[in-house]
Design a protein around this motif. Structure first.
Motif, PDB file in Angstrom:
ATOM      1  N   ASN A 201       0.726  -1.297   0.012  1.00  0.00           N
ATOM      2  CA  ASN A 201      -0.165  -0.177  -0.154  1.00  0.00           C
ATOM      3  C   ASN A 201       0.982   1.174  -0.088  1.00  0.00           C
ATOM      4  O   ASN A 201       0.345   2.321  -0.467  1.00  0.00           O
ATOM      5  CB  ASN A 201      -1.022  -0.067   0.950  1.00  0.00           C
ATOM      6  N   GLU A 202       1.948   0.997   0.679  1.00  0.00           N
ATOM      7  CA  GLU A 202       2.804   2.598   1.043  1.00  0.00           C
ATOM      8  C   GLU A 202       4.324   2.260   1.244  1.00  0.00           C
ATOM      9  O   GLU A 202       4.715   1.112   1.759  1.00  0.00           O
ATOM     10  CB  GLU A 202       2.113   3.174   2.016  1.00  0.00           C
ATOM     11  N   GLU A 210       4.359  -0.652   4.134  1.00  0.00           N
ATOM     12  CA  GLU A 210       2.944  -0.747   4.741  1.00  0.00           C
ATOM     13  C   GLU A 210       2.211  -1.631   3.858  1.00  0.00           C
ATOM     14  O   GLU A 210       1.998  -1.659   2.552  1.00  0.00           O
ATOM     15  CB  GLU A 210       2.093   0.667   4.837  1.00  0.00           C
ATOM     16  N   GLY A 311       2.479   5.961  -2.375  1.00  0.00           N
ATOM     17  CA  GLY A 311       1.298   4.999  -2.069  1.00  0.00           C
ATOM     18  C   GLY A 311       0.370   4.794  -3.229  1.00  0.00           C
ATOM     19  O   GLY A 311       0.375   5.661  -4.234  1.00  0.00           O
ATOM     20  N   ARG A 312      -0.709   4.158  -2.865  1.00  0.00           N
ATOM     21  CA  ARG A 312      -1.761   3.940  -4.027  1.00  0.00           C
ATOM     22  C   ARG A 312      -2.685   5.117  -3.770  1.00  0.00           C
ATOM     23  O   ARG A 312      -3.091   5.535  -2.610  1.00  0.00           O
ATOM     24  CB  ARG A 312      -2.467   2.481  -3.733  1.00  0.00           C
ATOM     25  N   PHE A 320       0.432   3.805  -8.102  1.00  0.00           N
ATOM     26  CA  PHE A 320       1.069   4.248  -7.049  1.00  0.00           C
ATOM     27  C   PHE A 320       1.258   5.805  -7.529  1.00  0.00           C
ATOM     28  O   PHE A 320       1.693   5.974  -8.873  1.00  0.00           O
ATOM     29  CB  PHE A 320       2.421   3.497  -6.810  1.00  0.00           C
ATOM     30  N   PRO A 325       2.263  10.644   4.083  1.00  0.00           N
ATOM     31  CA  PRO A 325       2.208   9.431   5.150  1.00  0.00           C
ATOM     32  C   PRO A 325       1.174   9.063   5.772  1.00  0.00           C
ATOM     33  O   PRO A 325       0.595  10.189   6.490  1.00  0.00           O
ATOM     34  CB  PRO A 325       3.420   9.511   5.817  1.00  0.00           C
ATOM     35  N   SER A 326       0.351   8.029   5.660  1.00  0.00           N
ATOM     36  CA  SER A 326      -0.896   7.660   6.161  1.00  0.00           C
ATOM     37  C   SER A 326      -0.745   7.181   7.816  1.00  0.00           C
ATOM     38  O   SER A 326      -1.850   7.314   8.310  1.00  0.00           O
ATOM     39  CB  SER A 326      -1.751   6.830   5.315  1.00  0.00           C
ATOM     40  N   ASN A 331      -4.648   6.608   2.269  1.00  0.00           N
ATOM     41  CA  ASN A 331      -3.469   7.586   1.606  1.00  0.00           C
ATOM     42  C   ASN A 331      -4.054   8.998   1.159  1.00  0.00           C
ATOM     43  O   ASN A 331      -5.066   8.795   0.425  1.00  0.00           O
ATOM     44  CB  ASN A 331      -2.883   7.000   0.479  1.00  0.00           C
TER      45      ASN A 331
END
Length: 966
Positions: A201-202, A210, A311-312, A320, A325-326, A331
């Protein structure tokens, strides 16, 4: 270090273990491997994924999307896969343009049914089979999904082994086939990759990774690998832990920093996530895209910047990009620079392609402007945003904002999203409201200039606030004609008065070289405050607008138009009077009338589309009774109590035990007494009229279509004797290819055939006809339907040359089009004759479509009947009038069609017939046909012609152009 061969195996999706690469596990069949029909908010990431042997060609395969919400269940979308093949990973992704790894863009937004209420299905067919109704023939694979089961729907795909119902996915998950072959509805979307409960994901700037996926998933033997651009394995880490729920995502886990994952400047890194020995996700970032990454469809993501991660963007099914940053949550996109709307849209495609895709299509932009209007499209509220402009006359300075329903007209706002083209108009996809800056003055409207205008001009003004100068005239309800009237002499020399101009101007007007008149669709979709209906009152043909008209430019059904935002002044115009028609004195009178959705006010439990609240269903029993009373008065009054009346679009419902709904004796059982309820009621209303002759209705429920409408007859018991029972000719089993490999039976609304003996002792055979409507895809079908009707009449004439033959109804294409050429077939004693051909040109229309007057309702007669013709007319009592706006008081119009009526004497009056011109539905040029002959220097012509009786007035010529019918 393992080198390129192992990376090839990884990207191909083969099982790879720490020691060495294993042999490829080649798939042996083509299946639907994943489906994601629903996301949060606007469905912009819908997709269907196929899986099979890598490189497999897909010629002859079709994806067919079905909904159980109609009776019978029908396809709502077909996607041809000719020319496509599975990629090197054995995958093909069909979906919207924002989906990662999409190979076939089949829709832009909201393309898939979500399965709510009634189940939906995605089916894969082969060998060019793509039915509109579910069938096991040619079926390769199918996924049925929804929140309510319908075993009969599932059994249509395989009666012996119906496919199971898959539960609906959540907005953050997808329905996917697992390694065991079964399906799960809680998998993270993985377009282009094998399905697994965990995905990347990230990637943060320090190398932390992540993962997100199904909550509670144990990573088990999952591993993370890092490769360089040359195909060398740099690092590998076995993973452990359990995905826990976090934020709005299903579940997440943040891995410790993995230094090798972040490339230096100029380097390339490929992150590979393996689960159960399969590559389930990959991320390539930094450096330059090499042949290897291009070959396997791995786009390069940008390197993490200070304060940002990779990230997505837009969910797990997306590609991406840079994100904030989540920390385990969704995201978030980073701030972007504010640009002018015109710059974001750009002059892409202008003037060669209008409209072209926005210049910033798929990229995130930040826009500031004033809300100038709110529109309603298909039940969706859309705001219109316009700014001061970027100074480029080729780019529009406004854009649509779907989903931001809280915005008010006159409010200045800042929004963010991705410009894209939807249904020919630019919208800001994934629009997010950032700031509300208070009220502001609306921009001054752009004055639409006089003179020639092209579609490219309208594309330049897309969604902008404009002003139409005073003096426009209504060409039909909701359609305006602005500009000069010199097209009269160009289109129809010598045949029409100037007042008839709006009836003949159509889509092909620009081909004449004269563009002084502009056709504009005027809509009431613009909303101001809480007043949703009073912006635009209904217009009638020839009404004029003496003042200026202000609105925003919209695009709907392939035509630019004006959504009015300020109520205009309207001056009532004068309609051409309907021709007089004697009520008595004829030996036989025939008529046809498309009554447009003649439904009763009773719910039909067997038909999900027939319910109170639907636009075609009367709101009350009183409204239903009033419509029948008006129809009865028309039959006995202006139609002159015809001996035989053909009706189209009559509801097929049969729930009443006796006497129809108005008698109050209705059951809840389908087929209660074998008689159509609406026709029972119409008989009863006619019988109550003073001095009315006795009428009987004829219909056959076997002739109904998927909407539950059919064709019917009303005949006078004192003038006609029915010989046998009327039958719907729906036994035609041979399918006809319509479009995209879709095939169906020839007739969806079967003709109704009835035999009568007249009071004079003649045999009359009548066919009630309602051919397929006009979209281009159905032209072959409509032509075949006309040929079938012609063959039926030819067969009857051969058996008895003295028989009187008539095909009455809605032919859904203008007189003179080549689709009707088979109807001009030779019969003993002459050829079939179109009654409409003898109507004076200014009166020769029964339907108005976008300002185009179309003669689509007709009576085609055998020579024996046409020779007795005394009078014929189109009674303009409905087509020129508008429908009432929601909540508006007044008498609703009976239909959007006009009735056609003809009277006949007891003996022959005319003897000779001459051919008329045939006109292609695709072009405006006539083709002169001669029976069995050749045109000098041309190709062989069909063995048919459109005849005209020799005593017709001089104005009885073929229409000068063809247009679309409904």
């Amino acid at each position: 270090m393992r080198r390129l061969g192992t990376l090839l195996a990884l990207l191909l999706g083969f099982a790879v273990w720490p020691a060495a690469a294993s042999p490829p596990s080649t798939a042996v069949s083509l299946v639907i491997s994943e489906l994601d029909p629903d996301q949060s908010g606007q469905d912009t990431l819908e997709f269907v994924e196929l899986a099979g042997p890598p490189g497999m060609p897909l010629a002859g395969y079709r994806l067919v999307f079905f909904s159980a919400g109609s009776t019978p269940p029908r396809a709502y979308r077909v996607v041809r896969l000719d020319g496509q093949q599975l990629d090197a990973r054995g995958r093909l992704v069909v979906g919207s343009p924002l989906v990662a790894n999409v190979a076939v863009v089949a829709w832009e937004i909201n393309g898939l049914q979500n399965g709510g209420g009634t189940p939906d299905a995605v089916a894969l067919y082969r060998d060019d089979a793509a039915p509109l109704i579910p069938t096991p023939a040619g079926l390769v694979d199918v996924v049925v999904y929804g929140d309510r089961d319908d075993p009969s729907f599932r059994a249509r795909f395989d009666p012996r082994n119906p496919p199971p119902l898959q539960p609906l996915d959540r907005p953050t998950t997808a329905i996917g086939r697992t390694s065991s072959g079964s399906f799960a509805s809680d998998l993270p979307p993985s377009p282009g990759f094998p399905n697994a409960p965990v995905r990347l994901n990230e990637l943060l700037g320090d190398g932390s990774v992540e993962l997100l996926g199904t909550p509670g998933t144990s990573l088990g033997t999952a591993r993370l690998q890092v490769w360089d651009g040359a195909g060398s394995l740099l690092a590998e880490r076995p993973l452990s832990g359990v995905l826990s729920r976090g934020g709005s995502f299903p579940g997440g886990l943040l891995l410790p920093p993995f230094a090798a994952a972040v490339p230096a400047a100029g380097e390339t890194r490929v992150l590979i996530l393996l689960a159960e020995g399969e590559v389930v996700d990959a991320l390539a970032l930094g450096g330059q895209p090499g042949p290897l990454l291009q070959q396997f469809g791995l786009p390069l993501a940008p390197l993490p910047r200070e304060g940002l991660a990779v990230g997505r963007v837009g969910g797990l099914g997306a590609a991406f990009g840079p994100v904030i940053p989540s920390g385990g949550g969704p995201n978030q996109l980073p701030p972007v620079a504010t640009v002018a709307i015109g710059e974001a849209r750009g002059p892409a495609g202008l003037p060669l392609r209008c409209p072209g895709p926005p210049a910033w299509s798929g990229r995130t932009v930040r826009l500031e402007g004033v809300v100038t209007a709110r529109l309603r499209r298909g039940g969706e509220n859309i705001a219109v945003l316009q700014d001061e402009g970027d100074g480029d006359p080729l780019s529009a300075d406004a854009i649509l904002l779907p989903g931001l329903v809280e915005l008010a007209v006159g409010e200045r706002v800042v929004v963010r999203g991705s410009p894209t083209l939807r249904e020919g108009q630019a919208v800001l996809a994934n629009a997010v409201l950032e700031q509300r800056l208070g009220s502001a003055a609306l921009p001054s409207p752009l004055v639409i200039p006089a003179g020639p205008l092209t579609p490219c001009d309208w594309a330049r003004w897309d969604s902008m606030r404009v002003l139409l100068p005073a003096g426009a005239v209504a060409a039909s309800p909701r359609v305006l004609l602005a500009g000069g009237d010199s097209l009269v002499d160009v289109l129809l020399p010598g045949g029409f008065p100037s007042g008839a101009l709006p009836r003949v101007l159509g889509r092909e007007a620009s081909r004449t070289g004269v563009s002084e008149a502009v056709l504009i669709r005027l809509t009431a979709e613009a909303l101001r405050a809480a007043d949703l209906t009073a912006v635009l009152p209904p217009l009638r043909t020839f009404d004029t607008l003496p003042g200026e008209v202000v609105g925003v430019v919209t695009h709907w059904r392939r035509r630019w138009g004006l959504a009015v935002t300020e109520r205009p002044l309207i001056a009532e115009g004068t309609l051409l009077p309907p021709p007089p028609l004697a009520a008595e004195g004829s030996a036989l009178r025939l008529a046809t009338f498309n009554v447009r959705d003649l439904f009763d006010a009773l719910d039909d439990p067997t038909d999900p589309d027939d319910n109170l609240g639907a636009p075609h269903v009367p709101a009350t029993l009183a409204a239903y009774r009033a419509r029948l009373e008006a129809l009865a008065q028309l039959v006995l009054g202006r139609l002159g109590a015809p001996d035989l009346l053909a009706l189209q679009e009559v509801e097929d419902q049969d729930l009443c035990r006796e006497g129809g709904q108005l008698s109050g004796h209705c059951s809840t059982t389908d087929g209660a007494d074998g008689t159509i309820d609406v026709l029972q009621d119409l008989e009863a209303v006619l019988a109550r009229q003073p001095g009315a002759p006795p009428y009987r209705a004829l219909a056959d429920r076997a002739g109904r279509d998927e909407r539950g409408i059919l064709s019917a007859f009303l005949y006078r018991l004192d003038r006609l004797t029915l010989l046998g029972e009327a039958q719907a000719q729906n036994a035609v089993a041979e399918p006809i290819v319509v479009a995209d490999g879709v095939s169906e039976q020839l007739f969806t609304r079967a003709p109704l055939v009835a035999r009568f003996r007249t009071s004079a002792g003649d045999l009359l055979i009548a066919v009630a006809v309602h051919l397929k409507s006009d979209p281009t895809d159905f032209r072959p079908r409509r032509s075949a339907q006309a040929a079938w009707v012609a063959q039926l009449l030819q067969g009857e004439a051969r058996q008895d040359p003295r028989v009187l033959l008539a095909a009455l109804g809605d032919f859904n294409t203008p007189l003179g089009s080549l689709a009707l050429a088979p109807l001009a077939a030779a019969l003993p004693g002459g050829t079939l004759f179109s009654t409409m051909a003898g109507v004076p040109p200014a009166q020769r229309y029964s339907y108005l479509f976008d300002g185009v007057a179309e003669p689509i309702d007709d009576l085609w007669l055998s020579p024996t009947l046409a020779a007795r013709l005394q009078e014929r007319a189109v009674l303009h009592l409905a087509a020129d009038w508008p429908d009432l706006a929601p909540g508006e008081r007044g008498t609703p119009r009976l239909s959007d069609h006009d009735p056609v009526v003809a009277s006949f004497g007891p003996t022959a009056r005319y003897q000779a017939f001459i051919p008329l011109a045939l006109r292609s539905e695709r072009r405006g040029s006539p083709r002169r046909a001669r029976v069995g002959g050749r045109r000098s220097g041309g190709r062989p012509l069909p063995r048919w012609s459109i005849p005209r009786w020799c005593g017709a007035p001089r104005g009885a010529r073929s229409p000068r152009r063809a247009s679309r019918g409904r």
